[in-house]
Motif scaffolding. Structure first.
Motif, PDB file in Angstrom:
ATOM      1  N   MET A   1      86.550  54.558  65.833  1.00  8.20           N
ATOM      2  CA  MET A   1      86.650  53.225  65.743  1.00  8.20           C
ATOM      3  C   MET A   1      86.185  53.265  64.011  1.00  8.20           C
ATOM      4  SD  MET A   1      84.062  50.286  66.806  1.00  8.20           S
ATOM      5  CE  MET A   1      84.417  50.536  68.565  1.00  8.20           C
TER       6      MET A   1
ATOM      7  N   ASP B   1      85.010  52.022  60.685  1.00  4.76           N
ATOM      8  CA  ASP B   1      83.502  51.406  60.310  1.00  4.76           C
ATOM      9  C   ASP B   1      83.398  50.896  58.925  1.00  4.76           C
ATOM     10  OD1 ASP B   1      83.479  53.574  58.647  1.00  4.76           O
ATOM     11  OD2 ASP B   1      82.139  54.713  59.670  1.00  4.76           O
TER      12      ASP B   1
ATOM     13  N   ARG C   1      86.402  50.808  55.787  1.00  6.38           N
ATOM     14  CA  ARG C   1      86.908  49.461  55.771  1.00  6.38           C
ATOM     15  C   ARG C   1      86.754  49.046  54.243  1.00  6.38           C
ATOM     16  NH1 ARG C   1      91.093  46.724  57.833  1.00  6.38           N
ATOM     17  NH2 ARG C   1      91.510  45.116  56.571  1.00  6.38           N
TER      18      ARG C   1
ATOM     19  N   TYR D   1      85.795  41.340  58.403  1.00  6.81           N
ATOM     20  CA  TYR D   1      86.808  42.036  59.302  1.00  6.81           C
ATOM     21  C   TYR D   1      85.908  42.296  60.640  1.00  6.81           C
ATOM     22  CZ  TYR D   1      89.134  45.793  61.330  1.00  6.81           C
ATOM     23  OH  TYR D   1      90.016  46.591  62.306  1.00  6.81           O
TER      24      TYR D   1
ATOM     25  N   VAL E   1      86.427  44.125  64.327  1.00  5.23           N
ATOM     26  CA  VAL E   1      87.015  45.173  65.003  1.00  5.23           C
ATOM     27  C   VAL E   1      87.801  45.012  66.145  1.00  5.23           C
ATOM     28  CG1 VAL E   1      86.583  47.287  66.292  1.00  5.23           C
ATOM     29  CG2 VAL E   1      85.094  46.634  64.115  1.00  5.23           C
ATOM     30  N   GLU E   2      87.235  43.939  67.115  1.00  3.72           N
ATOM     31  CA  GLU E   2      87.726  43.604  68.273  1.00  3.72           C
ATOM     32  C   GLU E   2      89.040  42.745  67.884  1.00  3.72           C
ATOM     33  OE1 GLU E   2      84.555  45.551  69.317  1.00  3.72           O
ATOM     34  OE2 GLU E   2      84.379  43.639  68.031  1.00  3.72           O
TER      35      GLU E   2
ATOM     36  N   ASN F   1      90.838  43.129  65.268  1.00  2.70           N
ATOM     37  CA  ASN F   1      91.671  43.690  64.370  1.00  2.70           C
ATOM     38  C   ASN F   1      92.108  42.718  63.213  1.00  2.70           C
ATOM     39  OD1 ASN F   1      92.733  45.847  62.841  1.00  2.70           O
ATOM     40  ND2 ASN F   1      94.489  45.821  63.891  1.00  2.70           N
TER      41      ASN F   1
ATOM     42  N   THR G   1      81.572  43.600  64.772  1.00  5.21           N
ATOM     43  CA  THR G   1      81.863  44.326  66.146  1.00  5.21           C
ATOM     44  C   THR G   1      81.002  43.715  67.235  1.00  5.21           C
ATOM     45  OG1 THR G   1      82.268  46.454  67.286  1.00  5.21           O
ATOM     46  CG2 THR G   1      80.362  46.440  65.879  1.00  5.21           C
TER      47      THR G   1
END
Length: 353
Positions: free
Chosen positions: A1, A3, A7, A60, A62-63, A65, A106
């Protein structure tokens, strides 16, 4: 994933998190100055926050995107970024300058399931800002700022329930909260009981559902009854003269407040379950926020042995159901209920159990 370091090519300054919540009783009462009874769930939203490399905020998820860049003076962004930006703006409005930031989000809190994914995000961001900027803000003030962010920047006329639960509740107790005074106390779960939460698989959006309409109907009812809020009416008979549908909306709020207050006396698991069943019927018939998927899921849970009671949780129009079940039986009950539910053509999932 991915991090934060990958990013943003730098390290975060702070990491903060907050849990989602499930509401056991007291639905649609918070914006009526009423009483609520949430508890925290194991799922959490985590944010890593650092300083931006340029003059913009960078967010940002994560889930999702999804990456969003915001010039601080620009108009607010949409989607998840509106909550993050809203938190920054309300902190600034409270007199605390915020430099351009990089925020990495996240979360294991399901989105659109009525488990306060937005409030968990707000409280996590505000906890991060409190730590990063060394702000003198207590947990109640954080909740209030989160509510302001959601109302002003995400367009949801929410009460204080979700943010207070995500800021102050734990998963070992029920949080009794008077949303007018913010008086609160932690209560034990009923003896011999534990909780099951199942997502119906039907997502809902508060801003586009009937949530704001219900709030307006309640305000109209309070105005016609000559009270500041429906919290000030304790006898359901007092709404008999109101026109429909605000009569039924008001009746739900009054009876729901009375159900929450009964818990303060210390009641048994079967008594608590009966209150949950009555709450669901009121949400379905008087408040009209249930949908067929929720009805099927609640029906399955209520019919099972060792289930004391079950109801939709959250604003409705989709989302999740919560059940109070016999201690030690949560996993088996959740699995069996989910199998029956999905066999009926739905696509649910177990969240707690």
């Amino acid at each position: 994933m991915m991090d934060f370091q990958q990013r943003f090519k730098t390290s975060p300054e702070v990491i903060a998190s907050a849990p989602g919540r499930v509401n056991l009783l007291g639905e649609h009462t918070d914006y009526n100055d009423g009483f609520v009874l949430p508890t925290a769930i194991p799922q959490r939203t985590t944010v890593a926050i650092g300083f931006s490399a340029d003059d913009r905020h960078h967010f940002y998820s994560v889930e999702l995107n999804e990456s969003v860049a915001v010039v601080p003076a620009d108009s607010p962004p949409q989607g998840f970024a509106s909550y993050v930006y809203g938190c920054i703006r309300v902190v600034e409005t409270a007199g605390h300058p915020v430099p351009p930031l990089a925020v990495f989000v996240t979360s294991s809190v399901p989105i659109g399931s009525g488990l306060s994914s937005s409030a968990a995000l707000e409280v996590a961001v505000l906890r991060g800002l409190r730590s990063l900027l060394q702000l003198d803000l207590d947990d109640v003030k954080l909740a209030q700022l989160g509510q302001q962010a959601e109302m002003q920047y995400a367009g949801v006329s929410c009460g204080i329930l979700d943010q207070m639960a995500c800021s102050l509740a734990d998963s070992e107790h029920m949080l009794f909260l008077d949303t007018r005074t913010l008086d609160r106390q932690l209560l034990p779960f009923p003896t011999g009981a534990e909780m099951v939460v199942i997502d119906s698989g039907v997502a809902r959006s508060l801003a586009t559902s009937g949530y704001n309409q219900r709030r307006a109907e309640c305000e109209a009812a309070a105005h016609q009854l000559g009270v500041k809020a429906l919290r000030d009416v304790t006898d359901p008979q007092q709404v008999a003269s109101l026109p429909e549908p605000i009569r039924r909306r008001a009746r739900h709020v009054i009876t729901e407040n009375n159900r929450v207050l009964k818990v303060l006396a210390g009641i048994s698991a079967p008594e608590f379950g009966a209150l949950m069943n009555a709450s669901h019927a009121s949400l379905r018939d008087d408040y009209e926020v249930s949908v067929p998927a929720l009805e099927r899921l609640v029906e399955i849970l209520q019919a099972m042995p060792d289930v004391f009671g079950a109801r939709l949780t959250g604003a409705g129009f989709g989302g999740a159901c919560v059940a109070l079940v016999a201690a030690g039986q949560a996993q088996a009950i959740a699995t069996n209920a989910l199998n029956l539910y999905n066999r009926a053509g739905y696509n649910g999932r177990i969240l707690v159990g």
